[in-house]
Scaffold this active site. Structure first.
Site, PDB file in Angstrom:
ATOM      1  N   TYR A  36      53.811   3.850  41.084  1.00  0.00           N
ATOM      2  CA  TYR A  36      53.432   2.503  40.657  1.00  0.00           C
ATOM      3  C   TYR A  36      52.025   2.146  41.121  1.00  0.00           C
ATOM      4  CZ  TYR A  36      53.607  -2.537  39.893  1.00  0.00           C
ATOM      5  OH  TYR A  36      53.335  -3.819  39.485  1.00  0.00           O
ATOM      6  N   SER A  75      47.836  -4.970  39.279  1.00  0.00           N
ATOM      7  CA  SER A  75      48.626  -5.446  40.417  1.00  0.00           C
ATOM      8  C   SER A  75      47.803  -5.289  41.681  1.00  0.00           C
ATOM      9  CB  SER A  75      49.927  -4.640  40.555  1.00  0.00           C
ATOM     10  OG  SER A  75      50.592  -4.960  41.762  1.00  0.00           O
TER      11      SER A  75
END
Length: 258
Positions: free
Chosen positions: A152, A139
């Site tokens: 995350y 990501s």
């Protein structure tokens, strides 16, 4: 004979979009999810040819489960040409709250250990065959740490470095390792975000570009390309400047928050 792609987290979001893209390109599918009934219903609603897809139930965070499912895939459908470790979760956390340490543990178990366990059943066989592609979904959030997003962001930073290590290990044996770094994609994972999401993509557009990158054997690909520019700029920003830019930015929501 159709080529075979193995995709985790295939019951929704980009995993589902990738499954449909690969099917339309003529591939057979090995699809992994916890919600197999939902995934089966979706495949039937898309009128996918029954001989070209199979669904497996597994929780990626359970190492024994996901390794066993990979072995079953090889036994029942053959060794995949492409394995996409797509399953991942994104939940905000606050280190000051004890319960959120368990959230961090859960995120790492899925996004990191689960990714390695997804690849495990296929690595040796692909090396022996001297072909195959392993795809890790990272990501843009893995480039720098964002408020409330420590678990995350750090998990996706680890995907970049893990895939880089694996790439070096597999390259001599003809196996490719591709890192795909999505920006913002309109999925259930992002719809609850409380901040702006520039260059937001639809899942089918992301899947098309990801398919092209994987077929090209790209080392690392940011999708969309604009987020690659953002990522490079974020890397270059001095820490003090980055901190000022993030001052007052809404935090990622914690589990149960709205």
């Amino acid at each position: 004979m159709n080529r075979l792609v193995y995709i985790t987290g295939a019951s929704s979001g980009i995993g589902q979009a990738l499954a449909l893209r690969y099917y339309r390109e003529g591939w057979s599918l090995a699809l992994v999810a916890r919600r197999v009934d939902d995934l089966t219903a979706w495949a039937q609603s898309q009128q996918l040819e029954s001989a070209r897809w199979r669904v497996y139930r597994a929780d990626v965070s359970n190492v024994d489960e996901i390794v066993d499912v990979g072995r079953r895939c090889i036994a029942e459908q053959g060794l995949p040409d492409v394995v996409i470790a797509n399953a991942g979760i994104s939940i905000g956390m606050d280190t000051a709250i004890y319960e959120d340490l368990a959230v961090m543990q859960r995120i790492y178990a899925t996004n990191n250990v689960g990714l390695a366990a997804t690849f495990h059943p296929f690595v040796a066989a692909m090396r022996e065959r001297r072909s195959g592609t392993l795809v890790g979904i990272a990501s843009v959030a893995g480039i720098r740490g964002l408020p409330g997003h420590g678990a995350y962001c750090s998990s996706k930073a680890a995907v970049f470095s893990y895939c880089e290590s694996l790439r070096g290990e597999c390259r001599p044996d003809g196996v490719k390792v591709v890192t795909i770094a999505p920006g913002y994609v309109d999925t259930p994972l992002t719809r609850e975000n409380r901040y702006g999401m520039p260059f937001l993509m639809q899942p089918e557009d992301f899947a098309r570009k990801a398919y092209e990158a994987i077929e090209a054997g790209a080392r690392v690909r940011f999708i969309p390309w604009q987020m690659g520019v953002v990522a490079r700029a974020m890397r270059l920003l001095p820490g003090a400047v980055f901190d000022r830019l993030l001052a007052g930015r809404p935090r990622k929501h914690r589990q149960g928050e709205t």
